[in-house]
Design a protein around this motif. Structure first.
Motif, mmCIF file in Angstrom:
data_model
loop_
_atom_site.group_PDB
_atom_site.id
_atom_site.type_symbol
_atom_site.label_atom_id
_atom_site.label_comp_id
_atom_site.label_asym_id
_atom_site.label_seq_id
_atom_site.Cartn_x
_atom_site.Cartn_y
_atom_site.Cartn_z
ATOM 1 N N TYR A 252 0.168 -3.934 -5.880
ATOM 2 C CA TYR A 252 0.242 -2.602 -5.279
ATOM 3 C C TYR A 252 -1.133 -1.961 -5.210
ATOM 4 C CZ TYR A 252 5.041 -3.539 -6.468
ATOM 5 O OH TYR A 252 6.262 -4.149 -6.572
ATOM 6 N N GLU A 253 -1.289 -1.080 -4.240
ATOM 7 C CA GLU A 253 -2.496 -0.271 -4.131
ATOM 8 C C GLU A 253 -2.101 1.076 -3.550
ATOM 9 O OE1 GLU A 253 -4.795 -2.805 -1.608
ATOM 10 O OE2 GLU A 253 -3.921 -2.018 0.229
ATOM 11 N N ALA B 240 0.856 -1.187 0.000
ATOM 12 C CA ALA B 240 0.000 0.000 0.000
ATOM 13 C C ALA B 240 0.891 1.237 0.000
ATOM 14 C CB ALA B 240 -0.918 -0.009 1.218
ATOM 15 N N LEU B 241 0.877 1.968 -1.105
ATOM 16 C CA LEU B 241 1.726 3.146 -1.263
ATOM 17 C C LEU B 241 0.900 4.423 -1.194
ATOM 18 C CD1 LEU B 241 3.346 1.543 -4.299
ATOM 19 C CD2 LEU B 241 4.787 2.493 -2.543
ATOM 20 N N ARG B 242 1.471 5.457 -0.592
ATOM 21 C CA ARG B 242 0.851 6.784 -0.659
ATOM 22 C C ARG B 242 1.052 7.308 -2.078
ATOM 23 N NH1 ARG B 242 4.240 8.870 4.382
ATOM 24 N NH2 ARG B 242 5.741 7.906 2.999
ATOM 25 N N GLU B 243 0.169 8.182 -2.526
ATOM 26 C CA GLU B 243 0.278 8.744 -3.879
ATOM 27 C C GLU B 243 1.657 9.352 -4.111
ATOM 28 O OE1 GLU B 243 -1.712 8.832 -6.536
ATOM 29 O OE2 GLU B 243 -3.434 7.823 -5.649
ATOM 30 N N ARG B 244 2.168 10.090 -3.125
ATOM 31 C CA ARG B 244 3.473 10.747 -3.310
ATOM 32 C C ARG B 244 4.596 9.720 -3.451
ATOM 33 N NH1 ARG B 244 4.382 13.047 2.786
ATOM 34 N NH2 ARG B 244 5.544 11.240 3.508
ATOM 35 N N ASP B 245 4.457 8.559 -2.819
ATOM 36 C CA ASP B 245 5.466 7.516 -2.960
ATOM 37 C C ASP B 245 5.337 6.806 -4.296
ATOM 38 O OD1 ASP B 245 6.563 8.083 -0.478
ATOM 39 O OD2 ASP B 245 5.254 6.667 0.561
ATOM 40 N N LEU B 246 4.119 6.630 -4.752
ATOM 41 C CA LEU B 246 3.884 6.008 -6.053
ATOM 42 C C LEU B 246 4.613 6.794 -7.141
ATOM 43 C CD1 LEU B 246 2.400 3.922 -7.807
ATOM 44 C CD2 LEU B 246 0.468 5.504 -7.854
ATOM 45 N N ARG C 13 -2.956 4.363 -0.991
ATOM 46 C CA ARG C 13 -3.658 4.675 0.247
ATOM 47 C C ARG C 13 -3.489 6.150 0.533
ATOM 48 N NH1 ARG C 13 0.273 4.972 4.574
ATOM 49 N NH2 ARG C 13 2.202 3.975 3.988
ATOM 50 N N SER C 14 -4.390 6.688 1.341
ATOM 51 C CA SER C 14 -4.273 8.097 1.699
ATOM 52 C C SER C 14 -3.112 8.265 2.670
ATOM 53 C CB SER C 14 -5.577 8.598 2.310
ATOM 54 O OG SER C 14 -5.822 7.937 3.527
ATOM 55 N N PRO C 15 -2.536 9.466 2.753
ATOM 56 C CA PRO C 15 -1.349 9.671 3.590
ATOM 57 C C PRO C 15 -1.551 9.307 5.056
ATOM 58 C CG PRO C 15 -1.729 11.582 2.208
ATOM 59 C CD PRO C 15 -2.900 10.655 2.027
ATOM 60 N N ARG C 16 -2.743 9.480 5.599
ATOM 61 C CA ARG C 16 -2.962 9.229 7.026
ATOM 62 C C ARG C 16 -3.430 7.809 7.319
ATOM 63 N NH1 ARG C 16 -3.215 14.420 9.652
ATOM 64 N NH2 ARG C 16 -3.330 16.010 8.050
ATOM 65 N N THR C 17 -3.704 7.048 6.287
ATOM 66 C CA THR C 17 -4.195 5.691 6.479
ATOM 67 C C THR C 17 -3.042 4.746 6.716
ATOM 68 O OG1 THR C 17 -5.967 6.184 4.944
ATOM 69 C CG2 THR C 17 -5.587 3.869 5.430
ATOM 70 N N SER C 18 -3.179 3.907 7.708
ATOM 71 C CA SER C 18 -2.166 2.884 7.950
ATOM 72 C C SER C 18 -2.308 1.805 6.898
ATOM 73 C CB SER C 18 -2.357 2.256 9.331
ATOM 74 O OG SER C 18 -2.132 3.218 10.325
ATOM 75 N N PRO C 19 -1.187 1.229 6.461
ATOM 76 C CA PRO C 19 -1.289 0.149 5.479
ATOM 77 C C PRO C 19 -1.955 -1.077 6.085
ATOM 78 C CG PRO C 19 0.969 0.395 6.248
ATOM 79 C CD PRO C 19 0.169 1.517 6.858
ATOM 80 N N ALA C 20 -2.594 -1.828 5.219
ATOM 81 C CA ALA C 20 -3.184 -3.087 5.665
ATOM 82 C C ALA C 20 -2.076 -4.025 6.105
ATOM 83 C CB ALA C 20 -3.989 -3.707 4.525
ATOM 84 N N PHE D 115 -0.065 2.476 -13.177
ATOM 85 C CA PHE D 115 -1.305 2.920 -12.546
ATOM 86 C C PHE D 115 -2.033 3.938 -13.417
ATOM 87 C CE2 PHE D 115 -0.181 0.773 -8.706
ATOM 88 C CZ PHE D 115 -1.343 0.724 -7.948
ATOM 89 N N ALA D 116 -1.280 4.716 -14.194
ATOM 90 C CA ALA D 116 -1.880 5.753 -15.039
ATOM 91 C C ALA D 116 -2.671 5.159 -16.198
ATOM 92 C CB ALA D 116 -0.804 6.689 -15.560
#
Length: 197
Positions: A181-182, A152-158, A184-191, A168-169
């Motif tokens: 890969y998926e 689970a990657l944050r958008e900025r890490d992706l 996740r929002s920055p504040r969400t903990s990864p699964a 992904f694009a």
């Protein structure tokens, strides 16, 4: 004599995997930037496209290989030492190529897919886990392994992984590895990590 060299080769393959773990975790992470190896490694974590320059890598590798060759030659003999040192050098070279490929292009094999998933989890989810890039062997031994099914990657890490961002694009043309890969929002903990089937 050649049997000793073959035993040295086999031992060197295992020896390299341990050296890889030691370089990555005890020398790269634990000093927290207080050594040259650690500063270089943490610079790579900050910018995943930064790799230590080749002369600097050789400045570290050549003495290590020389010491390994000298010690094993003194302890076991020259044929073993030659095989051992050649295998460690080959493992180190393979690691460098694989590590760079993980960051600059998408996986092309099943093994490459595992290595990318495992290593990108280390970079973007839990940097204190999964230190082995070529094998999880020593992560299992030292209990620093998390099995990884999806990262689970944050958008900025992706965006830091161009080959993955491109996949992904264009979901219609995305290769099979995109399922690993998926976002996740920055504040969400990864699964929690799950083991791959």
């Amino acid at each position: 004599m050649w049997q000793q060299a073959l035993i040295g080769l086999a031992s060197g393959v295992v020896g390299w995997t341990l050296l890889e773990y030691v370089i990555h975790y005890p020398l790269g992470h634990l000093p927290k930037g207080k050594s040259r190896v650690s500063r270089e490694h943490l610079a790579h974590h900050k910018d995943v496209l930064y790799f230590s320059p080749l002369p600097l890598k050789l400045l570290g590798a050549v003495p290590v290989l020389g010491v390994l060759g000298a010690i094993t030659g003194w302890l076991v003999g020259a044929p073993f030492a030659v095989g051992f040192t050649l295998a460690v050098a080959a493992g180190w070279t393979t690691y460098e190529l694989l590590h760079q490929a993980i960051h600059v292009r998408g996986p092309r094999t099943r093994y490459g897919r595992w290595a990318a998933r495992n290593h990108l989890y280390h970079h973007f989810v839990r940097p204190n886990r999964n230190h082995g890039v070529t094998t999880p062997l020593w992560d299992h031994v030292f209990r620093t392994h998390d099995p990884v099914d999806r990262v689970a990657l944050r958008e900025r890490d992706l965006e830091k992984v161009a080959w993955l961002a491109a996949a992904f694009a264009d979901p219609g043309a995305a290769p099979a590895f995109v399922a690993d890969y998926e976002t996740r929002s920055p504040r969400t903990s990864p699964a929690p990590a799950r083991s791959a089937p």
